[in-house]
Design a protein around this motif. Structure first.
Motif, short mmCIF file in Angstrom:
data_model
loop_
_atom_site.label_atom_id
_atom_site.label_comp_id
_atom_site.label_asym_id
_atom_site.label_seq_id
_atom_site.Cartn_x
_atom_site.Cartn_y
_atom_site.Cartn_z
N SER A 57 0.79 -1.26 -0.06
CA SER A 57 0.06 -0.09 0.10
C SER A 57 0.91 1.32 0.13
O SER A 57 2.10 0.99 0.22
CB SER A 57 -0.97 -0.02 1.29
OG SER A 57 -0.31 0.05 2.20
N HIS A 118 -6.96 -6.70 2.84
CA HIS A 118 -6.77 -5.72 1.90
C HIS A 118 -7.52 -6.00 0.44
O HIS A 118 -8.01 -6.99 0.43
CB HIS A 118 -5.17 -5.97 1.47
CG HIS A 118 -4.66 -7.04 0.40
ND1 HIS A 118 -4.87 -6.88 -1.20
CD2 HIS A 118 -4.25 -8.42 0.62
CE1 HIS A 118 -4.68 -7.89 -1.45
NE2 HIS A 118 -4.28 -8.79 -0.40
N ASP A 120 -7.16 -4.06 -3.66
CA ASP A 120 -6.32 -3.25 -4.51
C ASP A 120 -7.16 -2.16 -5.31
O ASP A 120 -8.25 -2.04 -5.22
CB ASP A 120 -5.69 -4.06 -5.37
CG ASP A 120 -6.42 -5.18 -6.41
OD1 ASP A 120 -7.57 -4.44 -6.74
OD2 ASP A 120 -6.12 -5.97 -6.91
N GLU A 207 -5.84 -0.71 0.64
CA GLU A 207 -5.55 -1.26 -0.62
C GLU A 207 -4.10 -1.19 -1.28
O GLU A 207 -3.01 -0.26 -0.97
CB GLU A 207 -6.33 -0.12 -1.62
CG GLU A 207 -7.64 -0.10 -1.63
CD GLU A 207 -8.67 0.35 -2.37
OE1 GLU A 207 -8.04 1.21 -3.02
OE2 GLU A 207 -9.95 0.19 -2.45
#
Length: 301
Positions: A57, A118, A120, A207
């Motif tokens: 990230s 997470h 993306d 992300e």
């Protein structure tokens, strides 16, 4: 401090992914392998658990020089790995994914772990393959257990888990996971909803940025963790950026046995949880990586 070593092996045949060392020559791969146990990339582990994903990230990259520890990694972070492990237990114990996600996240947070799920930039909250493909990984695990089990058993012996479990436990766990994968009533939430449930239970969400560029796997049998952001920064040049998957199996083992004392689990239960987490991580990487992708086992000399 003990010197770290790298023992290079593989995940066996029938890897079905595209990620790997294609396009790199022997000298380039040798440099990557040698870097896996370099002191600057192997730091004391924090309590902040992230995914094995090789990407980072923006927050991770911004804090490289301020960190003196590194975040341990397991597929999808604690919530996803432990959901998979729970589905490898006796089918009579299986509960819907929404229930399991909430319970496992709250338990980990209560035990002092920071859990980070997470996504993306491209797929949002659905951007973690370990989360989005959890059900498929469980099926794949059972389909490929004859390949996975002997190698996993060697790793379990290396970690001392053979004191409490047998190789047959690996086969039984894979079968149980396949039963769960085929039980329609368990799968009551999307990958995005899993993230929301985990966040409601105390997890964080971040992300990752960029494309996957993993060329090999790193499996850490020490209780340290991989300094992924610095590795990525240092290997961003050249013909293409280089990343590696990394699983903090030694640190995970230590955490499971620590938590076993808190919850009254037997040592066999702790060993089974550790083995099942390891099995899920290896199977997930077989689904993501090519047959020529090596795995570097990190240990102490």
């Amino acid at each position: 401090m003990p010197t770290l070593t790298v023992d290079v092996t593989d995940l066996g045949p029938n890897n079905v992914g595209a990620l790997g060392p294609a396009g790199l020559d022997e000298e380039q791969m040798s440099k990557v392998v040698n870097a896996l146990a370099a002191p600057e990339y192997s730091l004391p582990a924090s309590n902040r658990w992230i995914c094995i994903d090789g990407r980072c990230s923006a927050k991770e990259m911004s804090r490289i020089d301020a960190r003196h520890d590194a975040d341990p990694q397991t597929a999808g972070s604690i919530t996803i790995t432990e959901t998979a492990a729970s589905y490898m237990d006796d089918p009579s114990t299986h509960q819907p994914q929404s229930v399991v996600t909430a319970e496992l996240t709250r338990s980990a947070v209560a035990d002092g772990l920071e859990v980070v799920l997470h996504g993306d930039k491209l797929n949002g909250k659905g951007g973690c393959k370990a989360n989005a493909l959890l059900r498929e990984v469980l099926r794949f695990t059972d389909d490929n257990i004859d390949i996975l089990a002997p190698r996993l058993w060697q790793a379990c012996q290396r970690m001392g888990l053979d004191k409490w479990i047998t190789e047959d436990d690996i086969f039984t766990s894979a079968r149980n996971g396949n039963i769960a994968a085929n039980d329609e009533k368990l799968w009551d939430c999307t990958a995005e909803e899993v993230v929301d449930i985990a966040v409601a239970g105390g997890a964080e969400y971040e992300e990752f940025e960029g494309e996957h560029a993993e060329v090999m796997d790193r499996e850490d049998h020490t209780e340290g963790a991989f300094n992924k952001p610095r590795f990525n920064r240092d290997h961003a040049g050249g013909s293409r950026p280089l990343q590696v998957f990394s699983a903090s199996v030694g640190k995970y083992r230590a955490e499971v046995f620590r938590r076993a004392k808190l919850h009254g689990w037997t040592e066999r239960e702790a060993a089974l949880r550790t083995m099942r987490a390891k099995l899920f991580n290896r199977a997930a990487k077989k689904m993501l990586m090519s047959d020529d992708a090596p795995i570097g086992i990190i240990g102490h000399s």
